[in-house]
Scaffold this motif. Structure first.
Motif, PDB file in Angstrom:
ATOM      1  N   ARG A  45      -1.330   2.970   5.614  1.00  0.00           N
ATOM      2  CA  ARG A  45      -2.699   3.408   5.352  1.00  0.00           C
ATOM      3  C   ARG A  45      -3.490   2.281   4.697  1.00  0.00           C
ATOM      4  N   ARG A  46      -2.861   1.599   3.726  1.00  0.00           N
ATOM      5  CA  ARG A  46      -3.535   0.495   3.039  1.00  0.00           C
ATOM      6  C   ARG A  46      -3.735  -0.699   3.966  1.00  0.00           C
ATOM      7  N   GLU A  47      -2.757  -0.957   4.821  1.00  0.00           N
ATOM      8  CA  GLU A  47      -2.884  -2.074   5.764  1.00  0.00           C
ATOM      9  C   GLU A  47      -4.082  -1.888   6.689  1.00  0.00           C
ATOM     10  N   ASP A  49      -6.565   0.118   6.053  1.00  0.00           N
ATOM     11  CA  ASP A  49      -7.739   0.358   5.202  1.00  0.00           C
ATOM     12  C   ASP A  49      -8.521   1.595   5.637  1.00  0.00           C
ATOM     13  N   VAL A  50      -7.797   2.716   5.682  1.00  0.00           N
ATOM     14  CA  VAL A  50      -8.440   3.985   6.024  1.00  0.00           C
ATOM     15  C   VAL A  50      -8.065   5.034   4.977  1.00  0.00           C
TER      16      VAL A  50
END
Length: 247
Positions: A45-47, A49-50
């Motif tokens: 999710r962080r990779e 960026d959502v």
């Protein structure tokens, strides 16, 4: 769901689909095997960026397609799933490119499928289908006078493609049409040695006897008589074999 709520979810759903496509592309480009750990839900999710809700929807989409599996626990996360058999078949077909596939091999399989497609067409044809087939069969006669050998090929293939489109069996339909398109694309790169004669792979579609054979094939499909259809299919197979030297 209200109209306002549906409208509000559209951007999130679109973004979730976009992230899903990026993950699918990564799996394909890196040829990641089944069981490969892509990461945790949070790290991915962080990779990308959502928001959490968007990524949850991404995971749901990918899991529904059989692309990923989710495992709980300390060593869990999101893993490349073992794809369903049809997906594996599609990937294997995509590997058959370039010099690994010959026109002759494709034609052997295509010719083996044509009797089945003719029977399927007879079972499922509609009045609109028959009208289209008769129109395309008539186009073979008009193509006889064409100076373009590939125009004659196209008229022949258009008829066979339309026969294939009648079956509700999508596996059969897409396999046959894919073979036809492969042969068509390969032959367009070849200059015929005898441009005034039928090419070796046309099945004699626009020759006088070829026109008659194809018209009878169409009328047999329209008539619904299995014996007549068997005879028409046999005549077409003999015509194809004669144009390929019995191959």
């Amino acid at each position: 769901m209200s109209t306002d709520r549906a409208a509000a979810e559209l951007p999130r759903l679109s973004l979730a689909e976009a992230v899903a496509k990026r993950i699918e592309a990564r799996i394909a480009e890196e040829a990641l095997p089944a069981g490969h750990r892509l990461g945790t839900r949070d790290s991915l999710r962080r990779e990308f960026d959502v928001a959490a809700a968007t990524f949850n929807e991404t995971v749901r989409l990918l899991a529904a397609r059989g692309t990923v599996s989710v495992r709980p626990g300390v060593k869990g996360g999101i893993f490349v799933a073992s794809p369903p058999p049809l997906v594996r078949l599609g990937r294997k077909m995509l590997e058959l490119t370039g010099d690994s596939v010959s026109v002759s091999d494709c034609l052997v399989v295509r010719d083996a499928l044509e009797p089945l497609l003719a029977r399927e067409a007879m079972r499922h044809r509609t009045d609109a289908d028959i009208a289209d087939l008769r129109r395309l069969a008539g186009g073979l006669a008009a193509a006889r006078g064409s100076a373009d050998p590939f125009g004659r090929l196209a008229a022949n293939w258009a008829l066979h493609r339309r026969i294939a489109e009648i079956t509700p069996n999508k596996v059969l339909q897409h396999t046959y049409i894919s073979l036809l398109e492969f042969v068509e694309n390969r032959l367009r790169g070849v200059t015929p040695d005898e441009p005034d004669e039928e090419g070796p792979h046309t099945g004699g579609g626009s020759s006088p006897d070829g026109v008659a054979v194809h018209r009878e094939l169409v009328e047999a499909i329209a008539g619904g008589d299995p014996r007549r259809l068997s005879a028409a299919v046999a005549a077409h197979a003999a015509l194809t074999a004669s144009r390929r030297g019995g191959a």
